[in-house]
Design a protein around this motif. Structure first.
Motif, PDB file in Angstrom:
ATOM      1  N   MET A  25       0.878  -1.232   0.050  1.00  0.00           N
ATOM      2  CA  MET A  25       0.091  -0.160  -0.103  1.00  0.00           C
ATOM      3  C   MET A  25       0.846   1.033   0.109  1.00  0.00           C
ATOM      4  O   MET A  25       0.379   2.283  -0.531  1.00  0.00           O
ATOM      5  CB  MET A  25      -0.911  -0.166   1.291  1.00  0.00           C
ATOM      6  N   ALA A  26       2.222   1.154   0.426  1.00  0.00           N
ATOM      7  CA  ALA A  26       2.806   2.427   0.563  1.00  0.00           C
ATOM      8  C   ALA A  26       4.180   2.135   0.582  1.00  0.00           C
ATOM      9  O   ALA A  26       4.652   0.953   1.040  1.00  0.00           O
ATOM     10  CB  ALA A  26       2.271   3.176   1.920  1.00  0.00           C
ATOM     11  N   PRO A  27       5.180   3.124   0.422  1.00  0.00           N
ATOM     12  CA  PRO A  27       6.601   2.767   0.524  1.00  0.00           C
ATOM     13  C   PRO A  27       7.161   2.085   1.752  1.00  0.00           C
ATOM     14  O   PRO A  27       8.031   1.553   1.915  1.00  0.00           O
ATOM     15  CB  PRO A  27       7.401   4.053   0.150  1.00  0.00           C
ATOM     16  N   LEU A  28       6.268   2.645   2.946  1.00  0.00           N
ATOM     17  CA  LEU A  28       6.786   2.097   4.387  1.00  0.00           C
ATOM     18  C   LEU A  28       5.552   2.087   4.936  1.00  0.00           C
ATOM     19  O   LEU A  28       4.503   2.968   4.759  1.00  0.00           O
ATOM     20  CB  LEU A  28       7.549   3.340   4.936  1.00  0.00           C
ATOM     21  N   THR A  29       5.331   0.949   5.621  1.00  0.00           N
ATOM     22  CA  THR A  29       4.026   0.695   6.287  1.00  0.00           C
ATOM     23  C   THR A  29       4.488   0.290   7.654  1.00  0.00           C
ATOM     24  O   THR A  29       5.419  -0.497   8.145  1.00  0.00           O
ATOM     25  CB  THR A  29       3.165  -0.774   5.644  1.00  0.00           C
ATOM     26  N   ILE A  30       3.585   0.837   8.890  1.00  0.00           N
ATOM     27  CA  ILE A  30       3.754   0.745  10.245  1.00  0.00           C
ATOM     28  C   ILE A  30       2.244   0.263  10.682  1.00  0.00           C
ATOM     29  O   ILE A  30       1.277   0.788  10.203  1.00  0.00           O
ATOM     30  CB  ILE A  30       4.106   2.218  10.836  1.00  0.00           C
ATOM     31  N   ALA A  31       2.187  -0.684  11.577  1.00  0.00           N
ATOM     32  CA  ALA A  31       0.902  -0.819  12.339  1.00  0.00           C
ATOM     33  C   ALA A  31       0.928  -0.927  13.628  1.00  0.00           C
ATOM     34  O   ALA A  31       2.200  -1.216  14.298  1.00  0.00           O
ATOM     35  CB  ALA A  31       0.388  -2.378  11.892  1.00  0.00           C
ATOM     36  N   LEU A  32       0.003  -0.570  14.515  1.00  0.00           N
ATOM     37  CA  LEU A  32       0.013  -0.403  15.837  1.00  0.00           C
ATOM     38  C   LEU A  32      -0.722  -1.538  16.434  1.00  0.00           C
ATOM     39  O   LEU A  32      -1.764  -1.955  16.261  1.00  0.00           O
ATOM     40  CB  LEU A  32      -0.741   0.861  16.223  1.00  0.00           C
ATOM     41  N   GLY A  33       0.086  -2.381  17.382  1.00  0.00           N
ATOM     42  CA  GLY A  33      -0.511  -3.400  18.259  1.00  0.00           C
ATOM     43  C   GLY A  33      -0.406  -4.837  17.580  1.00  0.00           C
ATOM     44  O   GLY A  33       0.049  -4.890  16.484  1.00  0.00           O
ATOM     45  N   PRO A  34      -1.248  -5.709  18.257  1.00  0.00           N
ATOM     46  CA  PRO A  34      -1.217  -6.920  17.593  1.00  0.00           C
ATOM     47  C   PRO A  34      -2.216  -7.408  16.534  1.00  0.00           C
ATOM     48  O   PRO A  34      -2.908  -6.256  15.894  1.00  0.00           O
ATOM     49  CB  PRO A  34      -2.017  -7.742  18.696  1.00  0.00           C
ATOM     50  N   GLY A  35      -1.876  -8.532  15.952  1.00  0.00           N
ATOM     51  CA  GLY A  35      -2.796  -8.619  14.557  1.00  0.00           C
ATOM     52  C   GLY A  35      -1.936  -8.382  13.177  1.00  0.00           C
ATOM     53  O   GLY A  35      -2.435  -8.917  12.353  1.00  0.00           O
TER      54      GLY A  35
END
Length: 271
Positions: free
Chosen positions: A119-129
């Protein structure tokens, strides 16, 4: 980079802490939200703009927009645009035009409901899953405690325990879940001092009672259709902390710092 943005999926209180920090650091931010966000800490959640057209969080204004084209005007006004787009339909269009710096999944659904590294050049997610290195590039730990805000390059955050973190020495008792399904009718407002056993709301004809005495730190929007067991309110046992109802939490600020660290380590600087 001046015409590129950081997309944040979600506008609840933790997401809003990240969004606020990104904005204050000079990043252009676009918030993508669902049609019916269910924030509890509504006084510090940009997602309230879905209902009210705008939302203030610690002096920063978010404006709801209906199209991607409207974002430019909002950014030019030094504000944050919010678009109702739960599926992220606009992401591919923005990516193809080279308009995305990074994407942050801050939905806090405790599972991945559609974010990918493509989806993007850099991807970050917060939390579990999410698994760092697979679903997204990085995961940020959201569990209160020693590892809060830890940046994970490989692997996952601590699994959801279902037990809220300690606030004022109180954990699960401070969080209230709906005793029934139906439309909620609030009898108390955010920042009210409430007593244990006091009726905070009704879901249909079923009363929702305060589990402890303290400050009503958050309660879901009046008139929301809730399901049985849904988180609908949060009480802070520290009566003297009423002002906290209107400010970003320590937890959100910690997580926000980690997101900015990731961006800067990748050379993604503010415009």
């Amino acid at each position: 980079m001046s015409n590129k943005c950081v997309i944040v999926r979600g506008g609840g209180d933790l997401a809003s802490g990240v969004i606020h920090r990104l904005y204050r650091c000079g990043y252009r931010v676009l918030i993508l939200e669902s049609e019916r966000p269910s924030a509890i800490r509504r006084m510090v959640s940009f997602c309230e703009a879905v209902y009210d057209g705008e939302a203030f969080v610690e002096g920063v204004l978010c404006q709801r927009v209906n199209t991607i084209e409207e974002c430019e005007k909002v950014w030019a006004s030094k504000e944050i645009p919010l678009l109702v787009d739960a599926e992220g339909a606009c992401i591919s269009e923005l990516r193809e035009k080279g308009k995305i710096l990074a994407l942050v999944d801050a939905i806090i659904a405790k599972r991945n409901i559609g974010t990918t590294r493509e989806m993007a050049p850099l991807t970050i997610a917060l939390g579990p899953g999410f698994e760092a290195g697979e679903d997204v590039d990085y995961v940020v730990e959201t569990m209160r405690g020693h590892d809060l805000g830890r940046i994970i390059e490989e692997g996952c955050a601590i699994p959801n325990t279902g037990i809220p973190g300690l606030v004022g020495g109180v954990s699960k008792e401070r969080v209230i879940h709906s005793p029934a399904a139906g439309q909620i009718r609030n009898q108390a407002q955010i920042a009210d001092i409430v007593e244990q056993g006091q009726i905070l709301a009704y879901v249909g004809e079923t009363p929702v009672k305060a589990t402890i005495t303290g400050v009503l730190r958050g309660i879901i929007r009046d008139g929301y259709e809730v399901f049985e067991g849904m988180k609908i309110a949060d009480i802070d046992p520290r009566k003297e902390e009423k002002k906290n109802c209107f400010t970003i939490s320590d937890k959100a600020r910690c997580i926000a710092g980690s997101v900015v660290e990731i961006l800067m380590n990748h050379g993604i600087m503010p415009h």
